[in-house]
Design an enzyme around this catalytic site. Structure first.
Site, PDB file in Angstrom:
ATOM      1  N   HIS A 137     -74.620  55.679 -38.469  1.00  0.00           N
ATOM      2  CA  HIS A 137     -73.976  55.832 -37.158  1.00  0.00           C
ATOM      3  C   HIS A 137     -74.462  57.140 -36.532  1.00  0.00           C
ATOM      4  CE1 HIS A 137     -70.244  54.672 -34.689  1.00  0.00           C
ATOM      5  NE2 HIS A 137     -70.892  55.602 -33.986  1.00  0.00           N
ATOM      6  N   LEU A 138     -75.172  57.011 -35.449  1.00  0.00           N
ATOM      7  CA  LEU A 138     -75.719  58.148 -34.723  1.00  0.00           C
ATOM      8  C   LEU A 138     -74.627  59.162 -34.384  1.00  0.00           C
ATOM      9  CD1 LEU A 138     -78.151  59.286 -32.984  1.00  0.00           C
ATOM     10  CD2 LEU A 138     -77.124  58.029 -31.097  1.00  0.00           C
ATOM     11  N   HIS A 139     -74.929  60.424 -34.566  1.00  0.00           N
ATOM     12  CA  HIS A 139     -74.034  61.498 -34.136  1.00  0.00           C
ATOM     13  C   HIS A 139     -74.871  62.737 -33.855  1.00  0.00           C
ATOM     14  CE1 HIS A 139     -74.229  61.505 -38.548  1.00  0.00           C
ATOM     15  NE2 HIS A 139     -74.038  62.829 -38.504  1.00  0.00           N
ATOM     16  N   GLN A 140     -74.602  63.344 -32.710  1.00  0.00           N
ATOM     17  CA  GLN A 140     -75.321  64.552 -32.313  1.00  0.00           C
ATOM     18  C   GLN A 140     -74.434  65.768 -32.576  1.00  0.00           C
ATOM     19  OE1 GLN A 140     -78.344  65.263 -29.300  1.00  0.00           O
ATOM     20  NE2 GLN A 140     -76.621  65.805 -27.994  1.00  0.00           N
TER      21      GLN A 140
END
Length: 178
Positions: A137-140
């Site tokens: 899950h993408l997270h910046q």
């Protein structure tokens, strides 16, 4: 007075003080890391279903949200996550990418306003090999920085210090964001 129970790695007494951060052991042991990063098990998919305080959510957008990192590198360390379970930045829609960027810029403004951050580290670790703790899950990351903030503690002491509880930081940032 020397504490005879303080010892260096070789078991010899030393003169060092100890700053205990037992909350870090959960991260080190991987206690909250899902074995299965699929949609049902992914913490970034579960967090939006919690109330803001319980999930440490600072701001909700239409397609993405800002949440405090449970294991922050520095005070005010936020992550911007799309609601959709997507791993790779190139797979985000134009609207998701735009909202992630907008939330990142707003996060920088808010953190700078409430804490006087001197700078930021902004980044995404794409894939486990690149250091992503949860790669599905993408997270910046939006990591505030201050002059002299990373002294000997994380390098030699293997410890990061935080000046307030995460719930207090969440409340402060959420109020300022409004």
């Amino acid at each position: 007075m020397t504490d005879p129970f303080r010892q260096d790695g070789a078991g010899k007494p030393d003169e060092l003080d100890r700053l205990w951060t037992p909350h870090r052991m959960a991260y080190i042991r991987g206690e909250n890391k899902p074995v299965d990063e699929s949609v049902g098990e992914c913490p970034f998919c579960r967090i939006p279903g919690l109330d803001d305080e319980a999930g440490l959510v600072v701001r909700r957008g239409e397609l993405a949200y800002a949440v405090l990192n449970l294991y922050p590198y520095s005070p005010g360390h936020l992550m911007i996550c799309p609601y959709r379970h997507v791993a790779d930045y190139t797979d985000t829609t134009d609207a998701e990418a735009a909202e992630i960027a907008d939330l990142t810029r707003a996060a920088m403004r808010v953190v700078r306003e409430v804490s006087g951050a001197h700078g930021f580290n902004i980044g995404m670790n794409q894939g486990a090999i690149a250091g992503a703790g949860i790669s599905a899950h993408l997270h910046q990351h939006v990591v505030p920085r201050w002059a002299g903030d990373q002294n000997f503690m994380p390098i030699i002491g293997r410890t990061k210090t935080l000046p307030e509880l995460l719930t207090d930081t969440r409340e402060l940032l959420a109020k300022a964001w409004s």
